[in-house]
Design an enzyme around this catalytic site. Structure first.
Site, mmCIF file in Angstrom:
data_model
loop_
_atom_site.group_PDB
_atom_site.id
_atom_site.type_symbol
_atom_site.label_atom_id
_atom_site.label_comp_id
_atom_site.label_asym_id
_atom_site.label_seq_id
_atom_site.Cartn_x
_atom_site.Cartn_y
_atom_site.Cartn_z
ATOM 1 N N ASP A 206 22.531 37.598 13.450
ATOM 2 C CA ASP A 206 21.665 36.654 12.757
ATOM 3 C C ASP A 206 20.481 37.376 12.123
ATOM 4 O OD1 ASP A 206 20.717 33.841 12.255
ATOM 5 O OD2 ASP A 206 19.064 34.555 13.501
ATOM 6 N N GLU A 275 24.229 39.001 8.786
ATOM 7 C CA GLU A 275 23.682 38.037 7.820
ATOM 8 C C GLU A 275 22.468 38.681 7.166
ATOM 9 O OE1 GLU A 275 21.801 33.538 7.840
ATOM 10 O OE2 GLU A 275 21.158 35.008 9.329
#
Length: 557
Positions: A206, A275
């Site tokens: 993330d 990401e």
């Protein structure tokens, strides 16, 4: 049966990954929240789609103020999702079905309830004092610089016990870890090793380029006139006014990613998927994946924004291919953070046009790279309408009504159209089921030959037989208007793919493609006669190539 994706250490190249948002997938316990046992119960459905892996969003212990992305304990399953035993059962069942399992790993920040932060905030001398990003105020007491939080307001929060500010790029309750501190790096690698030892096949990382900050704490400059952000942040958010040169994407992150890659490589067939967001996110993604010693792959928000056209798609893919080198891209059209693609890009009045959804399916699964499908994408789910009084997302509450947050893409998965709460739960779900999703429920589409769900199943099965779509180079063909065309060329196969991104029928003369033979079995009905290709609205064509094509814009060696 062992799939091609799982017979090699590079199984992730060209693989298809199915994202599961646990709170909204399936509730086995009957409390209105999806859980790990629910995922396990539905893994046969996921395997039946023909995907190679699942990516499971966070299920760690958390106060859930950002629904699991605020981690309070990296090694414990939050009770709302079950137990570590439940996860081990899930992992075993997935592996029995030849599915790889990637889990979300949040490296850049924790919850303010994490014991590390509870200790760090007490004073400036404790053992965890330097584990988070702390800074003295300016002389007038204001924050140390102009950095902003994505979720609104300044990115600094005051801690009276230390008389310092701490950095939070997201919610105030999500303090940023200080990965300039090698002890913190060691600890995060230890957290990753805990799950690798358990048998997970890798991580989705993330906000990975938030892992380090400028240690001089320099102000971010404003965007230049006419510049627009490329990381999916709405223009009504002040975060979109800055060029984010100093609050993220610092060179020190690469040092840490090399350490992480060295760790995962020791476990064999493991993969890391990052990401990435930023002012030049495609270049960042390329930088984070090149060289064979950083991330295995990365995706950006460039195809998660509102803009949709053949020109835009080509521009983004060309820009990525121009910089990626020996790195590897990952593509997604939808996820848990953005409006669902059929609504964000859709041509239908309700954003739920099945022909358009089929086009997006073929496009996503034909690009060079790894593809991510978000739960419900295979059903053609449009963005749900969630009334303000039912909103859960703090992002949406802050920017309502111009931006309604992320709840509309997170509503429960509809399993049974006629059942209470669409068969997701026996209790009132945490977010309401959208009435428009009922007719798209799994049971309605399951045995309907022409359904979008079965189109996904058929196309994914067909794709497995096309090695060029998994690993072939990509070369664009010159087209005009709403048409997008490219070749995929590999040692075993070469093919031509043409997509009509418009709502009206189109034709294309293929003078330079002698010997082109239409492929079948993929579910699309475009026709080729006398060198002229005819595509219906949102139509797709695939053809086998047996000789080089001369007039191409060559990329993706």
């Amino acid at each position: 049966m062992t799939t091609a994706a799982q017979a090699t250490p590079d199984w992730w190249r060209g693989a298809v990954v199915y994202q599961i948002y646990p709170r909204s997938f399936y509730d086995a316990s009957g409390d209105g929240l999806g859980d790990l046992a629910g995922i396990t119960e539905k893994l046969d459905y996921v395997a039946g789609l023909g995907v190679d892996a699942v990516w499971i969003s966070p299920f760690y212990k958390s106060p859930m103020r950002d629904f699991g992305y605020d981690v309070a304990d990296y090694r414990t399953v939050d009770p709302i999702f079950g137990t570590l035993d439940d996860f081990q059962h899930l992992l075993q069942r997935a592996h029995d079905l030849n599915l790889k399992v990637l889990i979300d790993l949040v490296l850049s920040h924790t919850s303010d309830e994490h014991p590390w932060f509870v200790e760090s905030r007490q004073d400036r001398d404790n053992p965890k004092a330097d584990w988070y990003v702390w800074a003295d105020p300016k002389a007038d007491g204001t924050p140390p610089n102009n950095w902003l939080s994505i979720f609104g307001g300044v990115a600094w929060a005051w801690e009276p016990r230390r008389r310092q500010y701490y950095l939070h790029n997201f919610l105030t309750c999500q303090p940023d870890l200080n990965l300039h501190n090698e002890e913190v790096q060691d600890q995060m690698l230890s957290e990753a090793a805990f799950w690798l030892d358990m048998g997970v096949d890798g991580f989705r990382l993330d906000a990975v380029n938030f892992c380090s900050h400028d240690q001089q704490l320099r102000d971010n400059p404003p965007l230049k006139p006419g510049e627009r952000p490329t990381d999916g942040v709405p223009l009504d958010n002040p975060y979109a006014y800055q060029r984010h040169l100093y609050d993220k994407t610092q060179p020190e992150t690469l040092v840490f990613l090399k350490r992480l890659r060295a760790l995962t490589d020791r476990y064999g067939e493991r993969a890391t998927m990052g990401e990435v967001s930023g002012d030049d996110s495609l270049t960042i993604a390329a930088d984070y994946t090149r060289g064979g010693n950083r991330l295995n792959m990365a995706y950006t928000f460039n195809l998660l924004t509102p803009e949709f056209s053949a020109d835009h798609l080509r521009r983004v893919v060309e820009e990525m291919e121009a910089v990626v080198g020996d790195g590897w891209p990952c593509w997604a059209f939808s996820n848990h953070d953005v409006i669902r693609a059929v609504s964000r890009w859709g041509a239908g009045a309700d954003g739920a046009d099945d022909e358009f959804a089929r086009l997006l399916m073929a496009l996503l699964l034909s690009l060079r790279g790894t593809a991510c499908i978000y739960q419900g994408e295979e059903l053609g789910l449009p963005e749900a309408e969630v009334p303000f009084e039912r909103l859960q997302d703090p992002y949406g509450k802050t920017f309502w009504p111009e931006f309604k947050g992320r709840d509309g893409c997170r509503t429960p998965m509809p399993w049974q159209g006629a059942a209470g709460h669409a068969g997701f739960s026996s209790a009132e779900p945490w977010l309401p089921v959208d009435a428009g999703h009922l007719e798209r429920a799994v049971d309605h589409q399951d045995h309907m030959p022409g359904s979008l769900l079965n189109a996904y199943r058929g196309f994914l099965q067909w794709r497995r037989q096309q090695p060029a779509l998994r690993n072939g180079a990509l070369h664009f063909i010159e087209t005009q208007g709403p048409l997008l065309a490219f070749e995929r060329r590999g040692p075993e196969q070469s093919l031509l793919a043409v997509f009509n991104c418009g709502a009206e029928a189109q034709s294309l003369k293929l003078d330079d493609h002698h010997g082109l033979a239409p492929l079948d079995g993929h579910g699309f009905t475009a026709t080729l006669e006398n060198g002229r290709l005819r595509l219906p609205r949102f139509g797709v064509f695939f053809g086998a190539l047996d000789e080089p094509q001369q007039k191409t814009s060559g990329i993706g060696n």
